[in-house]
Design a protein around this motif. Sequence first.
Motif, PDB file in Angstrom:
ATOM      1  N   ASP A 141      -6.054  11.996 -19.459  1.00  0.00           N
ATOM      2  CA  ASP A 141      -4.612  12.137 -19.700  1.00  0.00           C
ATOM      3  C   ASP A 141      -3.825  11.092 -18.904  1.00  0.00           C
ATOM      4  N   GLY A 142      -4.534  10.207 -18.252  1.00  0.00           N
ATOM      5  CA  GLY A 142      -3.846   9.079 -17.639  1.00  0.00           C
ATOM      6  C   GLY A 142      -3.668   9.128 -16.141  1.00  0.00           C
ATOM      7  N   ALA A 143      -4.227  10.138 -15.490  1.00  0.00           N
ATOM      8  CA  ALA A 143      -4.052  10.223 -14.034  1.00  0.00           C
ATOM      9  C   ALA A 143      -4.754   9.059 -13.344  1.00  0.00           C
ATOM     10  N   GLN A 144      -4.062   8.466 -12.388  1.00  0.00           N
ATOM     11  CA  GLN A 144      -4.699   7.450 -11.543  1.00  0.00           C
ATOM     12  C   GLN A 144      -4.998   8.032 -10.169  1.00  0.00           C
ATOM     13  N   PHE A 169      -8.157   7.758  -7.676  1.00  0.00           N
ATOM     14  CA  PHE A 169      -8.114   8.236  -6.299  1.00  0.00           C
ATOM     15  C   PHE A 169      -8.233   9.760  -6.327  1.00  0.00           C
ATOM     16  N   ALA A 170      -9.081  10.289  -5.477  1.00  0.00           N
ATOM     17  CA  ALA A 170      -9.163  11.744  -5.330  1.00  0.00           C
ATOM     18  C   ALA A 170      -8.608  12.111  -3.957  1.00  0.00           C
ATOM     19  N   GLU A 176      -4.556   1.274  -1.491  1.00  0.00           N
ATOM     20  CA  GLU A 176      -4.153   0.180  -2.375  1.00  0.00           C
ATOM     21  C   GLU A 176      -4.216   0.707  -3.810  1.00  0.00           C
ATOM     22  N   LEU A 177      -3.059   0.923  -4.403  1.00  0.00           N
ATOM     23  CA  LEU A 177      -3.064   1.476  -5.764  1.00  0.00           C
ATOM     24  C   LEU A 177      -3.723   0.512  -6.748  1.00  0.00           C
ATOM     25  N   PRO A 197       0.835  -1.213   0.000  1.00  0.00           N
ATOM     26  CA  PRO A 197       0.000   0.000   0.000  1.00  0.00           C
ATOM     27  C   PRO A 197       0.869   1.263   0.000  1.00  0.00           C
ATOM     28  N   LEU A 198       0.312   2.307  -0.590  1.00  0.00           N
ATOM     29  CA  LEU A 198       0.998   3.601  -0.547  1.00  0.00           C
ATOM     30  C   LEU A 198       0.471   4.368   0.660  1.00  0.00           C
TER      31      LEU A 198
END
Lengths: 309, 306
Positions: free
Chosen positions: A163-166, A207-208, A252-253, A3-4
Amino acid sequence: MKPLRIALAQLAPRLGGLDENLARHRALIGEARTGGAGLVVFPELGLTGYQLQDLAAEVAMTADDPRLQGLAAETRDISAVVSFVEESPDHRLFISAALLEDGEVRFIHRKLFLPTYGLFDERRFFAAGDRLRTVDSRLGVRLGLAVCEDFWHMAVPETLALDGAQMIINVSSSPGRDLAAVHEVGLGTAASWRNLLRTYAQLTTTFAIFCNRVGMDETISFWGGSEVIGPSGEAVFSAPLFDEGLYFVDVELGDVRRERIGLPLLRDERPELHLRELRRVLAERTETDLGDAGETSPQRPDHGRAERD
Amino acid sequence: MPPGEPRPDGEHGAPLFELPPELAIDTDVARRVTVDFIRNQLRQAGFTKGLLGLSGGIDSALVAYLAAEAVGPENLLCVMMPYRTSSPESEDHARLVVDRLGCRSDLVDISPIVDGYFGHDGQAGSGGEGALEAGSLRRGNFMARARMCTLYDRSVVWGGLVVGTGNKTESLIGYTTLFGDSACAFNPIGDLYKSQVRQVAVAVGVPEEIIRKAPSADLWPGQTDELEGGFTYPQLDRMLFWMIDKRRSDEELLAMGFAEAAVARVKRLVAVSEFKRQVPPVAKLGPRTTGVDYLYPRRRPGSAKR
C-alpha cells in the motif's frame, strides 16, 4: 536529503493513570522537538498502561476527546505516534495507535490481532480493528502503523508495504518471558522480535520502527529493546533492554529508494497471484469445513441447499 | 550466566551445585526483573519498606539480597523465627546474610507460640490433650503459620510489606503450607525453579555455604527436602520444566528417560496441590463477582494506602 531524526519514547506508563501519562507524553513530545526529532513514537497503550482489564472502559477516549485533541495540538512541528484505548461511537473499545501531526489527529489504526492465549486476554476486553491502511505523513514518507501482535501476522507488514508504506511502525507492550540462557538477549520474546523486525524490513524494503515499553504492570515486565531497522534489514539502532528513556536515531530516508533499486523485491511482488490463491485456499477451507465461516469466507458455498429445499 | 558454563564453580573449583542445562538462565535479566518487580510492587502499594522471614536457606537469602538491592538494606527487615528444635546452623546462616547486607533484623522465638498450642513436656496446651500427640505434619504447618502471623504483625510495626520467598519447584509440587510460608504480599522468585534460584543466588553473591548446603524446611531435625520428596532438585526441576513449561506428554517424558513411577508421582503432586496456588473460589451469585467478571488490576491510581 536531510536525515530524519526519530525519537523512541521507551517509557513506563502508569497503569490506569491517564492524566499522568498525558502529561508525560506532552513533556516527551517537547523533549523530542528540542532534540531535533521530526517524529516521536510512543509504545502501545502508552497513555493508559497495558494490563487494564475492566479499567479499559474507564480510561477510554473517543477520537475527538479533548484530551487527545489537546495532545495533538502539541504537534504543530513534529509528528507523534501515540497509543490509547479508543471508544467508538457504538461503544466498542479498541487498542488504537494514532498519528498526530500538524496539530491534529491525522490517522488512527485499530489493533487488528488481539492475542487471547497464554498470558494474554485482550479479546475479552477489546474489539479488533478491521482496516489496514497507510497514511501520507507531513514527513514526506508514507507510514504504516501496527500494534504489537499485528506484526505476528505476515500479511500486515506485507500489505502495508504494498500500500506504499516506506516506514512501518509497530508500537508494542511486549511482556518479557521465556527466560533462558540459550536466547541471544536472555529473553525468548526479545529474540523473536529482533528476528521479525529484521525480516520484515528486509522483505518489504521499508524502515521498520519498533517502540516497546518498559516497566511493569502487575506481574508482567516489559522489556523495551526498541529498534529502528533499515530497509536492508540491518539495525540502525537498538535501545537497551528495560531502561526507560527517549532515544534519538537519525535515518536516511533515501535508503528506501537505494535499497529498492538494488533489491527490487517489492517490484517483483505478485499480489494478484497471492490474492487468487488466497481465494482458492479460502474456498477450499470452507468446503472441507476446516475454515472459519465468518468474515474471512464471504463466498462460502451453499452446500447444496437448493437441492434440499 | 552465559551458555556453555552450566556449572558455576565455587572458590575452590568444585561445582556449587548441579545444573541441568535446560534450566540455565540469563541471571542478569532475572536479577533486573526481580529487583524491579520488588521496587514496583512496593511503590504501587505506597510503601518503601519490605520485610521477610529469613530462615538461613537459599530462597529467603536470595530474596533478601534482591530486596536489599531494590530498596536499600536500610529499608529491609529480616525476621528470624526459630523454633527450639531448629538447626543452630540455620540461624548462623541467617545472621551471615544480615551481616553481609547490613539490613535490620529481628529474632522472634516461636517456641512459646507453638508449644502453647501443642503443649510441651507432657503439659497440654491450648490445643488440648490430643495436640500433645500431634505429628510432624501438624506441627510443621503450625510453625509455618506462626511465622506468617509473626511476619504480618511485624509488618505493621515496620511499616512494610511481606516479601514472599517460595520458589516455583515447591509451589508446583505443593511443598508449602497454605497461608503459612506461601503467604506474602508478592513473590519475586515464585517463577524460578530451585536450580534457577541457585544461579541467581550465585550471581548476586549469596554466601557459598548457603548455596552449597542441602535444602531443608528445617521443621524437624535432620529433615531435608530431597530425602522427604525422594527426588533431587535437578531431577525434579527438569521433570517439571519439560512437563509444565514445555508441555511434554507422559509418553514423551518416558521417551526422554524419566521413570514412569516418578512421572506419575510428580503429576499427582502437581494436581493435588492446585488449590494451594489459587485464590479460594467464591460461589457465583451476583452480577459481578470478584475474580470472575469483576477484573481489576491489584493496583491502580487511588489504590495505594498512603
